[in-house]
Every structure is written in C-alpha cells, then in structure tokens.
Design an enzyme around this catalytic site. Structure first.
Site, PDB file in Angstrom:
ATOM      1  N   SER A 170      61.931  10.595  23.710  1.00 41.53           N
ATOM      2  CA  SER A 170      62.227  11.921  23.073  1.00 41.53           C
ATOM      3  C   SER A 170      61.692  12.658  23.030  1.00 41.53           C
ATOM      4  CB  SER A 170      61.908  11.389  21.281  1.00 41.53           C
ATOM      5  OG  SER A 170      60.518  10.395  20.826  1.00 41.53           O
ATOM      6  N   HIS A 226      68.899   9.541  24.494  1.00 46.65           N
ATOM      7  CA  HIS A 226      68.073   9.134  23.284  1.00 46.65           C
ATOM      8  C   HIS A 226      69.282   9.582  22.426  1.00 46.65           C
ATOM      9  CE1 HIS A 226      65.943  12.657  20.641  1.00 46.65           C
ATOM     10  NE2 HIS A 226      64.629  11.210  21.068  1.00 46.65           N
ATOM     11  N   GLU A 277      71.242  12.003  22.078  1.00 47.85           N
ATOM     12  CA  GLU A 277      71.956  13.017  22.707  1.00 47.85           C
ATOM     13  C   GLU A 277      71.942  12.344  24.926  1.00 47.85           C
ATOM     14  OE1 GLU A 277      68.891  17.130  20.753  1.00 47.85           O
ATOM     15  OE2 GLU A 277      67.775  14.761  21.425  1.00 47.85           O
ATOM     16  N   ASN A 330      65.686  18.406  18.217  1.00 49.16           N
ATOM     17  CA  ASN A 330      63.814  18.708  18.313  1.00 49.16           C
ATOM     18  C   ASN A 330      63.345  20.247  18.871  1.00 49.16           C
ATOM     19  OD1 ASN A 330      63.492  16.107  17.126  1.00 49.16           O
ATOM     20  ND2 ASN A 330      62.139  15.736  18.788  1.00 49.16           N
TER      21      ASN A 330
END
Ligand SMILES: NC(=O)c1ccc[n+]([C@@H]2O[C@H](COP(=O)([O-])OP(=O)(O)OC[C@H]3O[C@@H](n4cnc5c(N)ncnc54)[C@H](O)[C@@H]3O)[C@@H](O)[C@H]2O)c1
Length: 592
Positions: A428, A449, A461, A499
C-alpha cells in the site's frame, strides 16, 4: 423572548435556494421565494416541483403533504415582497459584491428585528453583515447540498452577531430537523474547509491524467464508502460555485492546495458547470438531470484494441497475514487453483483454519452451499516452498511492508516463476518499481492493491509502473472483474488514488482541531451529516490507527514535498504518547 419564525424569505432559487425553500415549507413554515426575474422564478418553481414530485412518486410524502408544502410557498421577483419575513436566507451566487448589495437592500425592506442569513459557503459573513445598518442581526446559515437531504447546517456567528440572533437561528434549524453547529467566520467553515482541499486534489489528479474520472470516483466510493465520488460531487455542487469557494479559501488562507485547479476555470468559462448545465466532468441526460450518459471519455469495455489478455487459471499467493488470507479466499472463490506459500507449517495451518472458518460461516449464513465450500477448499494448495510457484500464471505477494523483504522475494520469484507469469504486489505504500527493478522482467510486475477485508471490499487499485506492459495491466483488470472486484487503474505514486486523497484531508482535520476552530465531535458531525461520509475524520483515524496514519502521511509528504501534507504536530504527539487509537484504548477519543 425568542423569535417566532412563521414567515421566512429565500432569495435565489438555484441549486441551494430551491432546496432551502422545500425544507422550510415541508416543516410548515410560510416561505416567500424570490429570484431575480420572472423567468428565474419559474425555473426555481420547477426545481421545487420536480424534487417534491419525485418524493411523491417514491412514496416519501403523500398527496396531502405535497399540496400543503406547495401551499406554504409564494413566489415573487421583487425583494420588496420580503417585507413580512422574520428571517431571510440569501442563496444567490457566490459573489461578495452581489451579496453585499442584496443585504444592503434587505436591511431597508424587512422589520428591524428580522434576521438576515446568508447561505454563503466561503465568503466572509462579517463583511456581508457590514453592508447593513445593523450587522448584529446577520448570521451565516449554511445548508448542505441537497438541502432537503443533508441534515447538517453550519450557523456562522461573526464577532458582532447578537447572542439572541444565532440562538434563535439555531433553534429554528433544530425545528426543521437539522443538526446545527455554531462556528466562527472563517472561509469554508468546517465542512467545506475540509472537503474542498480534497475535491481540488481529485481534480488535479484528473487533470494530470493520473487516473480517469470514473476510476477516481469509484476509488473513493468503494474504498472509503463515500456516497459519491469527488468529480461527480463537484458536478452536483456546480463548478462555478466550487471555483468561487476555492478561490475565496485560497485568498484567505493562501494554502496552495486551495488554489483552484486550472481546469475548473476553463470548464466554467466553457459553460460546463456540472449537472445544472447538463455537462461538467460527466455528461448528463439534460440540464439539471442526475442521469449520467456516455460521452467520448466513457471507457470502453474490455482490453484496448490490439492488446491480448493473458490466461490466468492458476495463481500463487505469498504471505500468511490478514491480506494474504483474504486474497487467497477471493481467488479460490472465483474458481482459481491457488498455491499459497507461508514461511512455516504453523502459518500454513493458520491460513487454512481461517479460510475454513470463513467458509463455514458462509455456509451457515446461506451465502454458499457445503459443496461449494468444499470445492473452494479443494482448490487450495498450501506450501512452505516458493519453488511450488513455478507453474502459476500469476503471483500476488502480501508479505510484510518492508522493501528489503519484498525485493528478496521478487528476486526469488523471478528465478522460480515461468516466463510470462505476472508478478503482483499488494503493497500500500512502497514504490512498485523498486520491486520490479530487481527482476529481469519489470514489464510483468504490477501492483494489485486490495482493501481490507479483501473478501468484502470491492475495490482493487491496479498500479502500473513506468515499465509495466499494457497486456499485464489489461490482464489484471479483467481478472479483477472475474473476481467480482472493481479495478481502478493508476500510476506508481505514493498513496495511489485512495490514500493520496484521503490522508491529506484527515491531516487537515487534525490541523483544524489543533487550531481550536471546532471540536472533534463537531468536525465528525459536519463530515457525516453535511457530506454523508460514513465516518468522521477522528473516528476514522482512531480506527485506522494513528501510527499507521502518520506513516502514510509521512510517505505522502516525502513523495510530493507539499508543505500542506506535512503531518500535523498534534498527530505526531499522540503517536509519541502511545495514543494510537482504538487498538490502544485511546487516540483522539478514549475508549472503554
Ligand atoms: N451548490 C452547493 O453545493 C452549495 C452548498 C451550500 C451553499 N452554497 C452557497 O449557496 C449560494 C447559492 O449557490 P447555488 O449553488 O445555489 O447557485 P446557483 O447558481 O444554482 O443559484 C443561484 C440563484 O440565484 C439567483 N440570483 C442571481 N442573482 C440574483 C439576484 N440579484 N437576486 C435574486 N436572485 C438572484 C439565480 O437566478 C439562481 O437561481 C452560494 O453562496 C453558494 O456558495 C452552495
């Protein structure tokens, strides 16, 4: 004696004004609804008719309530009609001079004890108040879009607002079923100050072609449970309004991250103002329609022309933690044979036990039959030797988040796996290119991800490096769809999509708290009831873990060197003190 609000006025019957009229009228208050011309009044009336018509159709209100609601509204195109109002809420476009002019006029029209409120999202309420002869009776009453739905209202108290005025407005907000929070006069107040940095960032991602509009929006909906993606939300808000809000916030705070992304202005100039004009980031069925229709930017189905997707029938997973276990189950559930490698027999047994337990629960809850569960378990091939990965078509690694360990693994996989096998990492935060470069086949290395819990979260992702080949990306995207997941695709940058958009916003919330502008409770309430987010920022930080959050924020800061991303000192202090969130019983809040 508190004021009785029996007749209120609303000026400006656009996106917000029409909704505000509906809220008052639905609560039995007489409303005088004013816009600048007969034509604009008619448009406002049609907004109200459409919105209440939908509520009637869906059975949310009955015919009697519908008739009563409309019976409370009268329309006018002259400000003088507002003379009988005890309160007037202004919702004209976000321009300071226009608002000041309207307040100066209203001041002469309404009774001396009437309250004047602006629905501005970002302009200085104090300055608007100063255009009247009695600034004490001026407040901000900031509703959220759509006003009939969102429960939150920010009541903005300037340094001169009289106590009885904001108390009465707060009581009125409660009477119309809203959750008011009183805040000071600072651009963006609570919710927009936190929301618009995030929205602007999403636009910058789109503008730099880091990801498509569909992928940016899907990432935030599926990764964070947001009701809408940021670009669709901007279309709803209106890009002209969004531009003015960002511009005002930037001018007040000089935070580069609030400087409107250039494309917003270009779109506004081109008339692409969002839903209200039928086109913004997306194209809609018509002006004002919520229905998105396909346009030239809508991605096609399947792989791009000329790209041949590789066959993936057997997969390997390396790791034995939460993510690895979830990913193994996801692959096996989708009918893939899964060779998984853990370091010891105990760890292998642990993974098997966890998947058996999860399958037993699925059978119990009727989500799978016993036969299906047994077939799934039969597709698992546990091992403690990486050599068993020689024949798989794709390997996903989910070992510890440590670059040295991952590089050692990728060197090994490069040696072991057959040519053409895809090597994926579920990291990540580490640069995927650093894993790719230690192999002799960087074109076959890609990020996948997954989100925790992998069995449940639909988002993946798919991250390509500068070396990843097109067919590898296409293969992984199509595999994700077969797994029942929703792939979004982006480049190899810190934070990927989710994120990178989420953590700067959380950091801004911490900075707002340290500045004592609002309490953690008020900030959480604002984001949940104003923006419909599933959790407030402090609730979320405590769940994610303050140490984990700090680590992600540091990575983002180091990657982008954006001063605004530097972790808030308060977060650093809490981590230093060992207050890591729920897992330690204390973070921003204390837990039993
Ligand atoms: N759009 C949002 O999501 C949102 C949310 C909260 C607050 N706000 C704020 O609400 C206000 C209105 O924004 P909007 O998005 O509804 O804008 P909008 O463009 O949809 O509507 C503005 C309305 O004001 C009318 N108007 C213009 N000049 C006028 C005048 N001189 N007299 C009377 N009416 C006039 C227009 O005809 C139009 O109907 C802004 O201050 C905005 O910042 C917007």
């Amino acid at each position: 004696m508190s004021r009785e609000f029996t007749t209120v006025g609303v000026i400006g019957l656009g996106t917000m004004g029409a909704g505000i009229v509906e809220v008052f009228a639905r609560n039995g208050i007489d409303v005088i609804a004013v816009d600048a011309s007969d034509e604009a009044v008619e448009r406002g009336r049609s907004f109200l008719t459409k919105s209440t018509g939908r509520a009637l159709e869906r059975g949310k209100i009955d015919q009697a309530a519908y008739d009563a609601l409309h019976g409370h509204v009268t329309y006018a195109s002259a400000l003088e009609s507002l003379a009988p109002c005890q309160l007037v809420v202004e919702a004209v476009p976000e321009h300071l001079d226009l608002k000041k002019e309207i307040f100066a006029q209203l001041d002469k029209i309404v009774a001396d004890d009437a309250v004047l409120a602006t629905n501005t999202s970002s302009l200085p309420v104090t300055e608007i108040a100063a255009s009247t002869s009695n600034p004490k009776r001026v407040v901000g009453m900031h509703f959220f879009n759509p006003a009939p739905v969102q429960q939150f209202v920010e009541v903005i108290r300037t340094v001169i607002t009289a106590d009885d005025v904001f108390e009465d407005v707060k009581a009125l907000a409660q009477r119309i079923d809203k959750k008011p929070v009183i805040v000071g006069d600072k651009a963006g107040f609570i919710a927009n100050a936190l929301l618009f940095g995030y929205l602007n960032h999403a636009v910058a991602m789109f503008e730099s072609r880091y990801a498509t509009r569909e992928d940016i929006d899907a990432a935030m909906k599926l990764g964070c449970g947001y009701p809408m993606g940021p670009l669709a939300l901007l279309d709803l808000i209106g890009l002209d309004t969004a531009y003015e809000i960002l511009d005002t916030m930037y001018k007040q705070g000089r935070d580069r991250l609030h400087a409107p992304s250039p494309i917003i202005k270009q779109m506004v100039s081109a008339g692409l103002k969002g839903r209200k004009t039928g086109r913004g980031f997306y194209t809609y069925a018509g002006a004002g329609s919520p229905e998105i229709v396909a346009d030239g930017h809508t991605p096609g189905e399947g792989a791009p022309e000329g790209v041949i997707v590789r066959e993936v029938s057997s997969v390997g997973v390396v790791g034995s933690g939460t993510m690895a276990t979830g990913i193994i189950e996801v692959f096996a559930r989708a009918g893939r044979s899964v060779t998984f490698v853990a370091r010891t027999e105990e760890r292998v047994a642990g993974v098997l036990a966890a998947i058996e337990k999860s399958q037993a629960r699925a059978v119990e809850k009727g989500r799978a039959t016993r036969e299906e569960a047994d077939a799934l378990l039969a597709r698992l091939h546990p091992s403690t030797s990486r050599a068993d990965l020689a024949e798989v078509d794709l390997v996903v690694e989910a070992i510890a988040e440590d670059l040295d360990l991952k590089q050692e693994l990728f060197r090994d996989l490069d040696r072991i796996c057959k040519p053409g096998a895809i090597l994926a990492t579920t990291t990540s935060s580490l640069p995927i290119i650093d894993c790719a470069k230690v192999t002799s086949r960087p074109e076959d290395v890609v990020g996948m991800h997954f989100f925790n819990p992998a069995q449940v979260m639909k988002l993946v992702e798919v991250v390509h490096t500068v070396s990843t080949s097109e067919d590898v990306v296409a293969t992984v995207q199509s595999l994700c769809r077969e797994l029942g997941k929703h792939p979004v695709t982006c480049g190899d940058r810190s934070g990927f999509i989710v994120n990178a958009l989420l953590f700067p916003y959380l950091n801004d919330a911490v900075k707002m708290l340290s500045a004592n502008y609002a309490t953690a409770d008020d900030i959480d309430t604002a984001m949940k009831t104003g923006c419909g987010l599933p959790m407030g920022p402090f609730e979320l930080l405590d769940v994610v873990g303050l140490d984990v959050s700090l680590a992600i924020e540091r990575e983002l800061y180091i990657e982008f060197r954006e001063p605004g991303y530097a972790p808030a000192p308060l977060l650093e202090h809490l981590v230093t003190a060992g207050y890591l969130g729920r897992k330690t019983g204390r973070g921003f809040r204390t837990y039993a």
